[in-house]
Design an enzyme around this catalytic site. Structure first.
Site, PDB file in Angstrom:
ATOM      1  N   GLU A 170       0.841  -1.202   0.000  1.00 42.31           N
ATOM      2  CA  GLU A 170       0.000   0.000   0.000  1.00 42.31           C
ATOM      3  C   GLU A 170       0.873   1.246   0.000  1.00 42.31           C
ATOM      4  O   GLU A 170       0.404   2.345   0.250  1.00 42.31           O
ATOM      5  CB  GLU A 170      -0.956  -0.005   1.189  1.00 42.31           C
ATOM      6  CG  GLU A 170      -0.261  -0.117   2.539  1.00 42.31           C
ATOM      7  CD  GLU A 170      -1.163   0.260   3.689  1.00 42.31           C
ATOM      8  OE1 GLU A 170      -1.590   1.426   3.724  1.00 42.31           O
ATOM      9  OE2 GLU A 170      -1.438  -0.604   4.546  1.00 42.31           O
ATOM     10  N   CYS A 205      -3.398  -3.222   4.500  1.00 42.87           N
ATOM     11  CA  CYS A 205      -2.479  -4.268   4.952  1.00 42.87           C
ATOM     12  C   CYS A 205      -2.853  -5.657   4.431  1.00 42.87           C
ATOM     13  O   CYS A 205      -2.219  -6.644   4.797  1.00 42.87           O
ATOM     14  CB  CYS A 205      -2.418  -4.273   6.477  1.00 42.87           C
ATOM     15  SG  CYS A 205      -2.110  -2.642   7.137  1.00 42.87           S
ATOM     16  N   HIS A 256      -2.289  -9.796  12.049  1.00 41.23           N
ATOM     17  CA  HIS A 256      -1.761  -8.531  11.549  1.00 41.23           C
ATOM     18  C   HIS A 256      -1.512  -7.666  12.793  1.00 41.23           C
ATOM     19  O   HIS A 256      -2.352  -7.623  13.692  1.00 41.23           O
ATOM     20  CB  HIS A 256      -2.780  -7.863  10.612  1.00 41.23           C
ATOM     21  CG  HIS A 256      -2.443  -6.443  10.333  1.00 41.23           C
ATOM     22  ND1 HIS A 256      -1.230  -6.085   9.809  1.00 41.23           N
ATOM     23  CD2 HIS A 256      -3.125  -5.287  10.542  1.00 41.23           C
ATOM     24  CE1 HIS A 256      -1.186  -4.767   9.700  1.00 41.23           C
ATOM     25  NE2 HIS A 256      -2.324  -4.259  10.143  1.00 41.23           N
TER      26      HIS A 256
HETATM   27  N1  ACO Z   1       1.298   3.684  30.741  1.00 42.22           N
HETATM   28  C1  ACO Z   1       0.635   2.563  30.339  1.00 42.22           C
HETATM   29  N2  ACO Z   1      -0.412   2.603  29.473  1.00 42.22           N
HETATM   30  C2  ACO Z   1      -0.794   3.796  28.988  1.00 42.22           C
HETATM   31  C3  ACO Z   1      -0.156   4.992  29.380  1.00 42.22           C
HETATM   32  C4  ACO Z   1       0.943   4.904  30.300  1.00 42.22           C
HETATM   33  N3  ACO Z   1       1.608   5.975  30.693  1.00 42.22           N
HETATM   34  N4  ACO Z   1      -0.754   6.018  28.738  1.00 42.22           N
HETATM   35  C5  ACO Z   1      -1.740   5.484  27.983  1.00 42.22           C
HETATM   36  N5  ACO Z   1      -1.766   4.153  28.140  1.00 42.22           N
HETATM   37  C6  ACO Z   1      -2.654   3.190  27.484  1.00 42.22           C
HETATM   38  C7  ACO Z   1      -4.081   3.652  27.397  1.00 42.22           C
HETATM   39  O1  ACO Z   1      -4.779   3.351  28.582  1.00 42.22           O
HETATM   40  C8  ACO Z   1      -4.570   2.859  26.211  1.00 42.22           C
HETATM   41  O2  ACO Z   1      -4.852   1.554  26.619  1.00 42.22           O
HETATM   42  P1  ACO Z   1      -6.145   0.783  26.073  1.00 42.22           P
HETATM   43  O3  ACO Z   1      -5.964   0.694  24.574  1.00 42.22           O
HETATM   44  O4  ACO Z   1      -6.101  -0.525  26.732  1.00 42.22           O
HETATM   45  O5  ACO Z   1      -7.324   1.626  26.434  1.00 42.22           O
HETATM   46  C9  ACO Z   1      -3.346   2.804  25.292  1.00 42.22           C
HETATM   47  O6  ACO Z   1      -2.231   3.103  26.139  1.00 42.22           O
HETATM   48  C10 ACO Z   1      -3.369   3.785  24.154  1.00 42.22           C
HETATM   49  O7  ACO Z   1      -3.710   5.039  24.683  1.00 42.22           O
HETATM   50  P2  ACO Z   1      -4.787   5.965  23.968  1.00 42.22           P
HETATM   51  O8  ACO Z   1      -5.010   7.172  24.804  1.00 42.22           O
HETATM   52  O9  ACO Z   1      -5.960   5.152  23.552  1.00 42.22           O
HETATM   53  O10 ACO Z   1      -3.913   6.352  22.699  1.00 42.22           O
HETATM   54  P3  ACO Z   1      -4.225   7.341  21.541  1.00 42.22           P
HETATM   55  O11 ACO Z   1      -5.675   7.517  21.339  1.00 42.22           O
HETATM   56  O12 ACO Z   1      -3.406   8.556  21.748  1.00 42.22           O
HETATM   57  O13 ACO Z   1      -3.611   6.511  20.294  1.00 42.22           O
HETATM   58  C11 ACO Z   1      -4.048   4.697  18.722  1.00 42.22           C
HETATM   59  C12 ACO Z   1      -3.682   5.102  20.149  1.00 42.22           C
HETATM   60  C13 ACO Z   1      -5.462   5.209  18.405  1.00 42.22           C
HETATM   61  C14 ACO Z   1      -3.986   3.197  18.591  1.00 42.22           C
HETATM   62  C15 ACO Z   1      -3.033   5.372  17.751  1.00 42.22           C
HETATM   63  O14 ACO Z   1      -1.740   4.959  18.067  1.00 42.22           O
HETATM   64  C16 ACO Z   1      -3.309   5.057  16.301  1.00 42.22           C
HETATM   65  O15 ACO Z   1      -4.122   5.723  15.651  1.00 42.22           O
HETATM   66  N6  ACO Z   1      -2.598   4.054  15.713  1.00 42.22           N
HETATM   67  C17 ACO Z   1      -2.742   3.681  14.310  1.00 42.22           C
HETATM   68  C18 ACO Z   1      -4.048   3.003  14.006  1.00 42.22           C
HETATM   69  C19 ACO Z   1      -3.949   1.547  13.761  1.00 42.22           C
HETATM   70  O16 ACO Z   1      -2.898   0.992  13.780  1.00 42.22           O
HETATM   71  N7  ACO Z   1      -5.124   0.936  13.516  1.00 42.22           N
HETATM   72  C20 ACO Z   1      -5.215  -0.488  13.420  1.00 42.22           C
HETATM   73  C21 ACO Z   1      -5.692  -1.123  12.177  1.00 42.22           C
HETATM   74  S1  ACO Z   1      -5.199  -0.431  10.697  1.00 42.22           S
HETATM   75  C22 ACO Z   1      -3.539  -0.608  10.442  1.00 42.22           C
HETATM   76  O17 ACO Z   1      -2.903  -1.591  10.608  1.00 42.22           O
HETATM   77  C23 ACO Z   1      -2.889   0.580   9.968  1.00 42.22           C
END
Ligand code: ACO
Length: 446
Positions: free
Chosen positions: A82, A116, A247
Site C-alpha cells: 500500500e 495491509c 496482523h
Molecule cells: N502507561 C501505560 N499505558 C498507557 C499509558 C501509560 N503511561 N498512557 C496510555 N496508556 C494506554 C491507554 O490506557 C490505552 O490503553 P487501552 O488501549 O487498553 O485503552 C493505550 O495506552 C493507548 O492510549 P490511547 O489514549 O488510547 O492512545 P491514543 O488515542 O493517543 O492513540 C491509537 C492510540 C489510536 C492506537 C493510535 O496509536 C493510532 O491511531 N494508531 C494507528 C491506528 C492503527 O494501527 N489501527 C489499526 C488497524 S489499521 C492498520 O494496521 C494501519
C-alpha cells in the site's frame, strides 16, 4: 501438486531504529504510553534513500542468494503493498530488473492493493496458481512490504517498515490448509490514503481498532464453521490451534484480539469450565461486548497464559520494528519460525488473521509438516536485530521531515540524514540514488 505452501522466507527491515521510551519523552507523553500502552519497544526507520521499490529489490535478491534459486525457476511474482509511489507502474515491473540476466521474462503476477491485506491477497493468488491447471511447475514468489509512516500525533509511534518474500510451491514444510478460511469484506472509512501528495494515511485509530476486532469475530466464526464441517472431530474453538498470528498494527491490539477469540469461544460455549471466572458476561449483547473495558480486561486476564505461549513468540519483530502493513502478518510468521525450535513446530497448526482497513479481512490456517530449521537459520532474526543502529528521536524527526520534503520530487538525489551508507544500511541493501527529470528512479546495492 500436494502440500502447497511456503518453501522459504526472507525478511528485510531497516538497520536503524528509534527507541520508544525515548520517543515517549521526546513527544511529551506519559512514560509507558508507547511501551506498555501500545506494547511497542522500538521502531524501524527508513530515510529518503529507501522506497517500496528498494526494499522489495533487497528482499527478493537476498532470498534468491540465500536459497541459491535461479530466476529462471520463478514463474509467478506477486507483490502486495500500500506504499504507492506510482499510480500505474507496478513494483513487480521494477523487480523484473533482477530477472534480466537470467533472460526470464515469462513471469505472471502483478501488484495487489488494499491497505495491509495486499500481501495476503498476493499469497492466495500464488497458492491458487500452483494448485491450478495453469501452473507450469515453477515457483511462485510473494513479496509483501511497506514503509508505514504517520503524521506527527498519536499514530506516529505505530509506524515501521519492512518487506517479506515467501517462496511458494508444492511439498512445502509450511502448508496452507486448503479451503479453510473465513473472510469478511465491507466498505469502511477507518484508514485510507486519498491524498497522493502525502505519504500519510487518513486514520481514525480507535475506529480502525473496532473494525479490526469486529472483522476478527466474523472471520474466526466463519473459519470455525468450515473447520468443523470439514473435520467432524475438530474442536470448535482455540483448542484447534497451537499458535495464532495476527496482523500487528501494534502489539497491544494483538493481545486484545487474542482475548477476543476467547470471548468468541465463550459465546459458543459459555458453560465450559475454562470460562468460570467470566461467567457473569453470559448473554452479553455483542455490541456492548465490543466497548466494555471490564470484559476486555477479564478476557485478557483469562487468556494471559495462552497468549504468552501461543502468540507472544510471533511478536518479536513487531515489537522491535513496528508495523510493516502488508508484511506485518508474515513478519509474525518469521518471528515464530525464529523464536520456536523447529522440532517443537513440526505437526503444529497456526491460525492467521489478516486485516486491511477499508476493509478486507481473512482468518486462515497453515500446518507445519516438516522441519523449518533451514528457514530459521537463513532468517537469522536475533543476530540481525542485534546489529541494528539506534538513532535519536531528533534524528527520527529529521528523517520524517526529509521524507515529507522529498515525496513526489523529481530531478533529485536523496541524501539521507547525511549518515553514511555503511551506517544506514545492512550489507546487500538496495537504496535510491537518483530520481531523474522524468521521475525515473535508479538504485544501487551496498
Ligand atoms: N502507561 C501505560 N499505558 C498507557 C499509558 C501509560 N503511561 N498512557 C496510555 N496508556 C494506554 C491507554 O490506557 C490505552 O490503553 P487501552 O488501549 O487498553 O485503552 C493505550 O495506552 C493507548 O492510549 P490511547 O489514549 O488510547 O492512545 P491514543 O488515542 O493517543 O492513540 C491509537 C492510540 C489510536 C492506537 C493510535 O496509536 C493510532 O491511531 N494508531 C494507528 C491506528 C492503527 O494501527 N489501527 C489499526 C488497524 S489499521 C492498520 O494496521 C494501519
Amino acid at each position: 501438486p500436494k502440500n502447497i505452501g511456503i518453501l522459504a522466507v526472507e525478511i528485510y527491515f531497516p538497520k536503524r531504529y528509534v527507541e520508544q521510551t525515548e520517543l515517549e519523552k521526546f513527544d511529551g507523553v506519559s512514560s509507558g504510553k508507547y511501551t506498555i500502552g501500545l506494547g511497542q519497544t522500538r521502531m524501524g526507520v527508513c530515510d529518503d534513500r529507501e522506497d517500496i521499490n528498494s526494499i522489495a529489490l533487497t528482499v527478493v535478491q537476498n532470498l534468491v542468494e540465500k536459497y541459491k534459486i535461479s530466476y529462471k525457476d520463478i514463474g509467478r511474482l506477486e507483490v502486495g503493498t500500500e506504499t504507492i509511489i506510482d499510480k500505474s507502474k507496478a513494483v513487480k515491473t521494477v523487480l523484473m530488473q533482477l530477472f534480466t540476466e537470467s533472460g526470464n521474462t515469462d513471469v505472471m503476477g502483478i501488484d495487489t492493493t488494499n491497505a495491509c491485506y495486499g500481501g495476503t491477497a498476493a499469497l492466495f493468488n500464488a497458492v491458487h496458481w500452483v494448485e491450478s491447471s495453469w501452473w507450469d511447475g515453477r515457483y511462485a514468489l510473494v513479496v509483501a512490504g511497506d514503509i508505514a509512516v504517520y503524521a506527527s500525533g498519536p499514530a506516529r509511534p505505530t509506524g515501521g517498515a519492512g518487506c517479506i518474500a515467501l517462496l511458494i510451491g508444492p511439498n512445502a514444510p509450511i502448508v496452507l490448509e486448503s479451503g479453510l478460511c473465513g473472510t469478511h469484506m465491507e466498505h469502511a472509512w477507518d484508514f485510507y490514503k486519498p491524498d497522493l501528495s502525502s505519504e500519510f494515511p487518513v486514520v481514525d485509530g480507535h475506529v480502525s481498532n473496532s473494525f479490526y476486532l469486529k472483522s476478527l469475530d466474523t472471520c474466526y466464526n466463519r473459519y470455525i464453521e468450515k473447520l468443523v464441517t470439514k473435520d467432524k472431530s475438530a474442536k470448535p474453538n482455540l483448542g484447534s490451534f497451537d499458535y495464532v498470528l495476527f496482523h500487528v498494527p501494534y502489539c497491544k491490539l494483538v493481545q486484545k484480539a487474542f482475548a477476543r477469540l476467547h470471548f468468541n469461544d465463550f459465546v459458543r460455549n459459555p458453560d465450559d469450565q475454562k470460562f468460570q471466572s467470566v461467567s457473569h458476561f453470559k448473554g452479553i449483547n455483542i455490541e456492548e461486548s465490543l466497548v466494555s473495558k471490564d470484559l476486555e480486561k477479564a478476557f485478557v486476564n483469562l487468556s494471559k497464559g495462552e497468549y504468552t505461549k501461543n502468540v507472544l513468540p510471533a511478536l518479536f519483530i513487531a515489537t522491535q520494528n513496528g508495523n510493516m502493513y502488508t508484511a506485518s502478518l508474515y513478519g509474525s510468521l518469521a518471528s515464530l519460525l525464529g523464536e520456536v525450535p523447529s522440532e517443537q513446530l513440526v505437526g503444529k497448526r497456526i491460525g492467521l488473521f489478516s486485516y486491511g482497513s477499508g476493509l478486507a479481512a481473512t482468518f486462515f490456517s497453515m500446518k507445519i509438516v516438516d522441519s523449518i530449521s533451514t528457514i530459521a537459520k537463513n532468517l537469522d532474526i536475533k543476530n540481525r536485530f542485534d546489529s541494528r543502529v539506534k538513532i535519536s528521536p531528533e534524528q527520527f524527526n529529521e528523517i520524517m521531515r526529509l521524507r515529507d520534503e522529498s515525496h513526489s520530487k523529481k530531478d533529485f538525489s536523496p541524501v539521507g540524514d547525511k549518515s553514511p551508507v555503511s551506517g544506514s544500511f545492512f550489507e546487500g541493501t538496495y537504496y535510491l540514488t537518483r530520481i531523474d527529470d522524468k521521475w525515473r528512479r535508479s538504485y544501487q546495492r551496498t
